[in-house]
Design an enzyme around this catalytic site. Structure first.
Site, PDB file in Angstrom:
ATOM      1  N   LYS A  53       0.844  -1.200   0.000  1.00  0.00           N
ATOM      2  CA  LYS A  53       0.000   0.000   0.000  1.00  0.00           C
ATOM      3  C   LYS A  53       0.881   1.252   0.000  1.00  0.00           C
ATOM      4  CE  LYS A  53      -3.770  -2.441   2.252  1.00  0.00           C
ATOM      5  NZ  LYS A  53      -4.406  -2.848   3.513  1.00  0.00           N
ATOM      6  N   GLN A  97      -4.847  -1.902   9.823  1.00  0.00           N
ATOM      7  CA  GLN A  97      -4.707  -3.197   9.154  1.00  0.00           C
ATOM      8  C   GLN A  97      -5.278  -4.311  10.038  1.00  0.00           C
ATOM      9  OE1 GLN A  97      -3.378  -3.678   5.932  1.00  0.00           O
ATOM     10  NE2 GLN A  97      -4.186  -5.738   6.237  1.00  0.00           N
ATOM     11  N   ASP A 120     -11.164   2.516   4.324  1.00  0.00           N
ATOM     12  CA  ASP A 120     -11.505   1.100   4.110  1.00  0.00           C
ATOM     13  C   ASP A 120     -13.011   0.921   3.937  1.00  0.00           C
ATOM     14  OD1 ASP A 120      -9.435  -0.717   3.830  1.00  0.00           O
ATOM     15  OD2 ASP A 120      -9.040  -0.871   5.984  1.00  0.00           O
TER      16      ASP A 120
END
Ligand code: NAD
Length: 282
Positions: A53, A97, A120
């Site tokens: 990422k 994460q 997200d």
């Protein structure tokens, strides 16, 4: 029939090029799009995702801030860190994460991210907006699947779509995006009876169960579009949820694993970051 390959790397490159232009426009008006990535513990797969990422972000002109915390971090400590990022006006997107170490309630942490920085798309407000047909920040993997479907040029209106898997981060949002595109949607899951018949009725199959080869090629309806979200490590190799070679004999379009949905997920994350940095529409 022999399927055309839906090349996620190529479509992701198109998305990233658009994102780069938007990031450049933001920079021209003094806004440097910035993504904060929080990694707790030392899960090796998570470390690879976070690294990838960061690389993609740099390529498209998005700044990243990495926050690496030990596995021993307490939930209250993590919530305080997320809160600091939430208040920081220079941070436009916050990504925690998953999975988080045992003892930390992931739901509480995700709910601590302000919805307008929730790149997200996992916050209940963003998922709720998607369900009522007013999406803002949409979960990246389902968003990436929709971009791949758009690439086929097939009109989803009235098509039968089956999503295999009902997780909050893939299956459910995927089903709602398909519904918004006027498909007739079925969500199949571990308790579904007669999965072969259910899958066999689909014009669009999205496999997101995390079970290698679960969806057999012989189940696929001739001419269907097959998106394989699954990422499974089998004997050191990555494989999807679909029996690829046999499914490709029957499908019109199919995604490979790797090189299908995976690259789209990261590209759509970057798109969410620039969207968050641009602020609300209007
Ligand atoms: P999850 O474990 O949270 O959910 C799996 C779902 O599959 C569940 O709803 C379950 O009911 C269903 N399921 C399990 N076994 C089944 C069976 N035998 N028949 C029918 N349904 C069954 O997983 P998730 O987080 O939604 O991820 C699913 C897969 O997608 C995993 O392989 C994951 O690694 C992968 N994934 C890929 C990306 C990407 O970028 N490509 C992103 C996220 C997840």
């Amino acid at each position: 029939m022999s399927a055309r390959i839906l090349d996620g790397r190529a479509v992701a490159a198109e998305v990233l090029a658009e994102v780069g232009v938007r990031a450049e426009r933001l920079r021209a008006r003094g806004v440097v799009p910035c993504l904060a990535v929080v990694l707790v513990g030392d899960d090796p797969a998570s470390a690879i995702y976070v690294r990838n990422k960061g690389r993609r972000a740099a390529e498209v002109g998005i700044e990243t801030r990495d926050l690496r915390l030990p596995a021993s971090t307490s939930e209250s400590d993590l919530l305080a860190r997320v809160d600091a990022l939430a208040r920081d006006p220079a941070v436009h997107g916050i990504l925690v994460q998953l999975p988080l170490p045992p003892g930390i309630d992931a739901r509480r942490v995700l709910e601590a991210i302000p919805p307008d920085k929730d790149v997200d798309g996992f916050h209940p407000e963003n998922l709720g907006r998607l369900v009522i047909g007013d999406p803002r920040l949409v979960p990246c993997t389902p968003a990436g699947c929709m971009r791949l479907l758009a690439h086929t040029g097939i009109d989803l209106c009235g098509k039968r779509a089956v999503v295999v898997g009902r997780s909050n981060i893939v299956g459910k949002p995927m089903a709602h995006l398909l519904l918004q595109a006027d498909a007739t949607v079925t969500i199949a899951h571990s308790r579904t009876r007669d999965l072969p018949r259910v899958v066999g009725e689909a014009d669009v199959v999205v496999a997101a169960a995390g079970r290698p080869g679960l969806v057999r090629g012989a189940w696929i309806r001739e001419g269907a579009v097959v998106l394989d979200v699954g990422i499974n490590r089998v004997e050191g190799r990555l494989t999807g949820d679909v029996e690829f070679a046999a499914a490709a004999e029957r499908a019109a379009w199919i995604t490979p694993v790797p090189g299908g949905v995976g690259p789209m997920t990261i590209a759509c994350l970057m798109e969410n970051v620039v969207q968050a940095a641009e602020g609300p529409p209007g």
